[in-house]
Design an enzyme around this catalytic site. Structure first.
Site, short mmCIF file in Angstrom:
data_model
loop_
_atom_site.label_atom_id
_atom_site.label_comp_id
_atom_site.label_asym_id
_atom_site.label_seq_id
_atom_site.Cartn_x
_atom_site.Cartn_y
_atom_site.Cartn_z
N CYS A 1 0.79 -1.23 0.11
CA CYS A 1 -0.16 -0.19 0.14
C CYS A 1 0.85 1.19 0.17
CB CYS A 1 -1.05 0.01 1.28
SG CYS A 1 -2.09 -1.23 1.26
N1 LIG Z 1 -2.70 -6.06 2.11
C1 LIG Z 1 -3.18 -4.88 2.71
O1 LIG Z 1 -2.79 -4.55 3.73
C2 LIG Z 1 -4.33 -3.91 2.07
C3 LIG Z 1 -4.91 -2.89 2.87
C4 LIG Z 1 -5.83 -1.99 2.21
C5 LIG Z 1 -6.06 -2.00 0.75
N2 LIG Z 1 -5.22 -3.06 -0.01
C6 LIG Z 1 -5.38 -3.32 -1.29
O2 LIG Z 1 -6.60 -4.10 -1.66
C7 LIG Z 1 -6.10 -4.73 -2.95
C8 LIG Z 1 -5.91 -6.44 -2.76
O3 LIG Z 1 -4.80 -6.49 -1.90
P1 LIG Z 1 -4.40 -7.74 -1.12
O4 LIG Z 1 -3.32 -7.35 -0.41
O5 LIG Z 1 -5.37 -8.59 -0.53
O6 LIG Z 1 -3.84 -8.51 -2.38
P2 LIG Z 1 -3.29 -10.21 -2.44
O7 LIG Z 1 -2.22 -10.24 -3.52
O8 LIG Z 1 -3.05 -10.62 -1.14
O9 LIG Z 1 -4.77 -10.81 -2.96
C9 LIG Z 1 -5.31 -10.62 -4.02
C10 LIG Z 1 -5.68 -11.77 -4.83
O10 LIG Z 1 -6.55 -11.82 -5.91
C11 LIG Z 1 -6.36 -12.86 -6.83
N3 LIG Z 1 -6.50 -12.36 -8.19
C12 LIG Z 1 -5.76 -11.64 -9.03
N4 LIG Z 1 -6.31 -11.45 -10.13
C13 LIG Z 1 -7.46 -12.06 -10.10
C14 LIG Z 1 -8.50 -12.11 -11.04
N5 LIG Z 1 -8.55 -11.44 -12.19
N6 LIG Z 1 -9.89 -12.74 -10.76
C15 LIG Z 1 -9.71 -13.46 -9.36
N7 LIG Z 1 -8.56 -13.24 -8.53
C16 LIG Z 1 -7.62 -12.61 -8.76
C17 LIG Z 1 -4.99 -13.31 -6.61
O11 LIG Z 1 -4.77 -14.64 -6.77
C18 LIG Z 1 -4.68 -13.12 -4.86
O12 LIG Z 1 -5.28 -14.30 -4.29
C19 LIG Z 1 -4.95 -3.91 -3.54
O13 LIG Z 1 -5.68 -2.95 -4.31
C20 LIG Z 1 -4.45 -3.53 -2.16
O14 LIG Z 1 -3.75 -2.02 -2.61
C21 LIG Z 1 -4.44 -4.04 0.57
#
Ligand SMILES: NC(=O)c1ccc[n+]([C@@H]2O[C@H](COP(=O)([O-])OP(=O)(O)OC[C@H]3O[C@@H](n4cnc5c(N)ncnc54)[C@H](O)[C@@H]3O)[C@@H](O)[C@H]2O)c1
Length: 442
Positions: free
Chosen positions: A283
């Site tokens: 992030c």
């Molecule tokens: N991790 C954090 O602390 C956090 C906090 C706030 C916001 N975010 C935001 O949330 C979003 C997700 O982050 P995250 O950390 O959960 O990511 P992550 O990589 O842990 O999880 C994303 C998931 O999406 C899946 N994926 C990718 N493309 C896909 C598709 N086309 N169809 C279905 N599944 C798909 C991946 O296989 C993965 O399991 C990002 O935009 C991030 O910036 C993350």
């Protein structure tokens, strides 16, 4: 919350609202990562039938076996929901035909050029557009630039001929989850939500209100998108400022940690941020560049963001410089010295190494000819350049020329470390309570 109302105007909205309130709405979450899995679990706990959709079959198999791969979700909790038939996972998007709501939580990284990589949102939304049907509520949660929901997602979904705000509903709701935070988790972090139309916002807010403690409706998707970028830009810039102060203090021989602690006694107008080896995670190092990319299109340069990005990016170099200087004082060159890195995840007590400054520190050390190893109870192995490295035991500190604390995990035995090591560079003030000539603080 009192601001959450039940839609009455559109028949489709009213029907969906009724399904949501009665828990007959079938909930979908696309992307079962750090954000998506906890969200899916929260809605399943609130009594909904939830289906997680992910491209990664390993993850969907684990969910279906009730095995958690996310630190904040206990396997016992997940297994109970799976066994009760409240939560399942699939790689097959056609399940969307049976769903009433779908949240999108796919990655939003940067390209090498620091431009937003929208390919994951694009791919997920194309699948949703394929199976869009009347009465579906779509909520984007991935962090992104203001305008994404209106300019990128809405046109894809509107190709169906269905009408936004009447036949289907679209919102943006920023995800604020803080992995590893024992106090604030998905359920009790206030949830901001903004829809494309007023009916979208109403139904989106109503949906979240079923499972989460606080909902904060805002007037548009753009507002909701910008809220997240303000929060993360605020954090990134303040960390940049305090990192610069740390470099200044180092030059003047002043202990920056003592300054921050003393300044934090001011009961108003000051909020402590702490310096460190650099930014990490999915992030803070990334999101502000979504904003600067977007705002550049209107001719506005995001100067604070660029500057903080530069200073924060210098921190791994600064830490390596400190190691080099500390070794020099012991008449040892960095080349061929054994350096043991304590902690490789991007923050305390989690297993996530994405964008972790530890990787930069380790690569820089190797570039200077040091012999690098690491210890991290949360990260059993790590990819560094082209090779895989395994975590060694903390006792290896006794054989290192220098230990560098990059991530201050709470399970590390710091008293033993001070006893065993000959030289320690502490980039997190983890050794605040210890006084020893062996310790070099950031
Ligand atoms: N991790 C954090 O602390 C956090 C906090 C706030 C916001 N975010 C935001 O949330 C979003 C997700 O982050 P995250 O950390 O959960 O990511 P992550 O990589 O842990 O999880 C994303 C998931 O999406 C899946 N994926 C990718 N493309 C896909 C598709 N086309 N169809 C279905 N599944 C798909 C991946 O296989 C993965 O399991 C990002 O935009 C991030 O910036 C993350």
């Amino acid at each position: 919350m009192s601001t959450v109302t039940t839609p009455t105007e559109s028949t489709t909205a009213a029907l969906l609202a009724e399904k949501i309130i009665s828990r007959r709405a079938r909930v979908g979450v696309v992307g079962l990562g750090y954000v998506g899995l906890p969200l899916a679990v929260e809605f399943a706990k609130a009594g909904f039938d939830v289906t997680g959709i992910d491209l990664n079959q390993e993850k969907t198999d684990l969910v279906n076996r009730g095995v958690s791969y996310i630190g904040d979700i206990k396997t016992g909790d997940l297994a109970a929901l799976v066994q009760a038939g409240k939560l399942e996972a699939t790689t097959d998007f056609s399940v969307l035909l049976e769903l009433d709501t779908v949240n999108i939580a796919v990655p939003t990284p940067l390209r090498k050029t620091k431009d937003p990589d929208m390919s994951y949102i694009d791919a997920a939304c194309r699948e949703i557009a394929r199976y869009l049907h009347p009465g579906l509520l779509v909520i984007l949660e991935s962090t992104t630039y203001p305008g994404t929901t209106d300019e990128l997602v809405l046109p894809m979904l509107s190709e169906s001929g269905l009408k936004i705000g009447e036949d289907f509903f679209l919102c943006f709701s920023p995800e604020r989850v803080d992995p590893g935070n024992p106090q604030y988790q998905t359920k009790n972090i206030p949830k901001v939500v903004g829809g494309v139309t007023a009916a979208c916002t109403e139904v989106g807010a109503l949906f979240y209100a079923q499972a989460l403690e606080h909902v904060v409706p805002v007037s548009s998707t753009r507002v909701a998108e910008m809220v997240k970028l303000l929060e993360n830009t605020f954090r990134m810039i303040n960390i940049g400022l305090v990192n610069e102060i740390a470099i200044m203090c180092d030059g003047m021989g002043i202990n920056v940690w003592e300054i921050i602690d003393a300044a934090a006694t001011k009961p108003f107008g000051f909020m402590p941020f702490y310096p460190g080896p650099g930014l990490g995670g999915h992030c803070i190092p990334i999101d502000p560049f979504y904003l600067s990319w977007k705002t550049k299109q209107s001719g506005i340069e995001a100067r604070f963001i660029e500057l903080a990005g530069y200073i924060n990016g210098q921190m791994p170099h600064f830490v390596v410089q400190k190691i080099q200087n500390a070794l020099n004082e012991h008449a040892k060159p960095l080349k061929n010295s054994k350096v043991l890195v304590f902690g490789t995840s991007y923050k305390r007590d989690i297993d996530d190494v994405r964008e972790s400054p530890a990787l930069d520190v380790m690569l820089l050390l190797e570039r200077h000819g040091a012999v690098v190893s690491y210890t991290d109870p949360h990260v059993p192995s790590i990819r560094l350049g082209n090779r895989q490295m395994k975590s060694v035991g903390e006792e290896e500190a006794a054989h290192a020329d220098c230990v560098v604390i990059v991530t201050d995990h709470s399970s590390f035995d710091y008293a033993k470390l001070v006893e065993r090591a000959t030289l320690i560079v502490d980039s997190r003030n983890a050794l605040k309570k210890f006084q020893s000539p062996k310790i070099v603080r950031l």
